[in-house]
Scaffold this motif. Structure first.
Motif, PDB file in Angstrom:
ATOM      1  N   ASN A 170       0.822  -1.210   0.000  1.00 19.99           N
ATOM      2  CA  ASN A 170       0.000   0.000   0.000  1.00 19.99           C
ATOM      3  C   ASN A 170       0.857   1.262   0.000  1.00 19.99           C
ATOM      4  O   ASN A 170       0.585   2.210  -0.731  1.00 19.99           O
ATOM      5  CB  ASN A 170      -0.941   0.020   1.208  1.00 19.99           C
TER       6      ASN A 170
ATOM      7  N   VAL B 258       1.278   4.218  -3.118  1.00 22.54           N
ATOM      8  CA  VAL B 258       1.128   5.662  -2.929  1.00 22.54           C
ATOM      9  C   VAL B 258       2.415   6.376  -3.331  1.00 22.54           C
ATOM     10  O   VAL B 258       2.388   7.403  -4.014  1.00 22.54           O
ATOM     11  CB  VAL B 258       0.715   5.995  -1.479  1.00 22.54           C
TER      12      VAL B 258
ATOM     13  N   SER C 152       2.224   9.184  -6.415  1.00 24.25           N
ATOM     14  CA  SER C 152       1.991  10.510  -5.847  1.00 24.25           C
ATOM     15  C   SER C 152       3.243  11.370  -5.862  1.00 24.25           C
ATOM     16  O   SER C 152       4.356  10.861  -5.920  1.00 24.25           O
ATOM     17  CB  SER C 152       1.527  10.375  -4.396  1.00 24.25           C
TER      18      SER C 152
ATOM     19  N   TYR D 219       0.700  11.264  -0.476  1.00 21.54           N
ATOM     20  CA  TYR D 219      -0.682  10.854  -0.278  1.00 21.54           C
ATOM     21  C   TYR D 219      -1.427  10.846  -1.601  1.00 21.54           C
ATOM     22  O   TYR D 219      -1.057  11.518  -2.550  1.00 21.54           O
ATOM     23  CB  TYR D 219      -1.400  11.751   0.734  1.00 21.54           C
ATOM     24  N   ASN D 220      -2.479  10.058  -1.637  1.00 23.24           N
ATOM     25  CA  ASN D 220      -3.378   9.987  -2.775  1.00 23.24           C
ATOM     26  C   ASN D 220      -4.454  11.051  -2.562  1.00 23.24           C
ATOM     27  O   ASN D 220      -5.229  10.968  -1.602  1.00 23.24           O
ATOM     28  CB  ASN D 220      -3.989   8.584  -2.852  1.00 23.24           C
TER      29      ASN D 220
ATOM     30  N   GLU E 216      -7.159  11.617  -4.106  1.00 25.45           N
ATOM     31  CA  GLU E 216      -8.530  11.179  -4.330  1.00 25.45           C
ATOM     32  C   GLU E 216      -9.144  10.512  -3.102  1.00 25.45           C
ATOM     33  O   GLU E 216     -10.283  10.779  -2.744  1.00 25.45           O
ATOM     34  CB  GLU E 216      -8.589  10.234  -5.527  1.00 25.45           C
ATOM     35  N   ASN E 217      -8.387   9.624  -2.453  1.00 24.14           N
ATOM     36  CA  ASN E 217      -8.955   8.910  -1.306  1.00 24.14           C
ATOM     37  C   ASN E 217      -8.285   9.264   0.020  1.00 24.14           C
ATOM     38  O   ASN E 217      -8.635   8.711   1.053  1.00 24.14           O
ATOM     39  CB  ASN E 217      -8.922   7.392  -1.535  1.00 24.14           C
ATOM     40  N   LEU E 218      -7.299  10.166  -0.010  1.00 22.91           N
ATOM     41  CA  LEU E 218      -6.576  10.683   1.145  1.00 22.91           C
ATOM     42  C   LEU E 218      -5.698   9.652   1.852  1.00 22.91           C
ATOM     43  O   LEU E 218      -5.219   9.899   2.953  1.00 22.91           O
ATOM     44  CB  LEU E 218      -7.510  11.357   2.144  1.00 22.91           C
ATOM     45  N   GLU E 219      -5.488   8.483   1.216  1.00 25.18           N
ATOM     46  CA  GLU E 219      -4.541   7.525   1.788  1.00 25.18           C
ATOM     47  C   GLU E 219      -3.156   8.167   1.762  1.00 25.18           C
ATOM     48  O   GLU E 219      -2.704   8.640   0.718  1.00 25.18           O
ATOM     49  CB  GLU E 219      -4.521   6.222   0.985  1.00 25.18           C
TER      50      GLU E 219
ATOM     51  N   THR F 157      -3.465   8.736   6.748  1.00 26.13           N
ATOM     52  CA  THR F 157      -4.825   8.603   6.244  1.00 26.13           C
ATOM     53  C   THR F 157      -5.825   8.910   7.364  1.00 26.13           C
ATOM     54  O   THR F 157      -5.672   8.394   8.473  1.00 26.13           O
ATOM     55  CB  THR F 157      -5.065   7.150   5.756  1.00 26.13           C
TER      56      THR F 157
END
Length: 130
Positions: free
Chosen positions: A5, A9, A13, A66-67, A69-72, A121
Motif C-alpha cells: 500500500n 502511494v 503521488s 498521499y493519494n 482522491e482517497n486521502l490515503e 490517512t
C-alpha cells in the motif's frame, strides 16, 4: 518495511521532503523520485539548494506522500545521504534531460533510508506506525 500500500502511494503521488537546520524548517515538493529495489527513497537533485544545506547540518528528513482522491497517505522518517555518481544519479540525469531537453540537469541524488512509516490517512489507523 515498505508494504504494498505504501509503495503504491509512493509510486503514484508527488512527495514533499521536509528538512530542518538551526530550527528553521524547509519543505519542498519533489517530482524526480522513485523507490529503489532495497526500499530506499531516491530523490533527484535539480533544485534542492536549501534542502541540501539542511541535510549537511542534519541528516534527518521526513517524506509525505498521499493519494489526493482517497486521502490515503504516509509519512516516512529517515536519514538522507547525498550521492554524486552511480546508477541512481545516472537515472535522474536521464529523467531530467528527457523532461527539460538540456535546460536543467540532475546534479546528484538523495538516498533516504526509511526508519519509521506513519499512516496519515484519516480514520482509525491515523498516526499508526507500520
Amino acid at each position: 518495511m515498505i508494504n504494498e500500500n505504501v509503495l503504491k502511494v509512493l509510486e503514484k503521488s508527488m512527495w514533499d521532503i521536509a528538512t530542518c537546520s538551526d530550527n528553521k524548517p524547509n519543505v519542498v515538493p519533489v517530482a524526480f523520485k522513485f523507490v529503489t529495489d532495497d526500499n530506499k527513497l531516491a530523490i533527484g537533485d535539480v533544485f534542492l539548494d536549501t534542502t541540501l544545506k539542511n541535510i549537511n547540518a542534519n541528516k534527518n528528513v521526513a517524506i509525505s506522500a498521499y493519494n489526493a482522491e482517497n486521502l490515503e497517505g504516509y509519512q516516512i522518517k529517515g536519514t538522507a545521504e547525498y550521492l554524486t555518481d552511480g546508477s541512481i544519479v545516472d537515472t535522474f540525469k536521464k529523467m531530467v534531460e528527457d523532461m527539460f531537453k538540456g535546460a536543467a540537469t540532475a546534479k546528484g541524488a538523495l538516498l533516504i533510508t526509511p526508519e519509521k512509516i506513519i499512516v496519515t490517512t484519516p480514520g482509525a489507523d491515523n498516526k499508526k506506525e507500520l
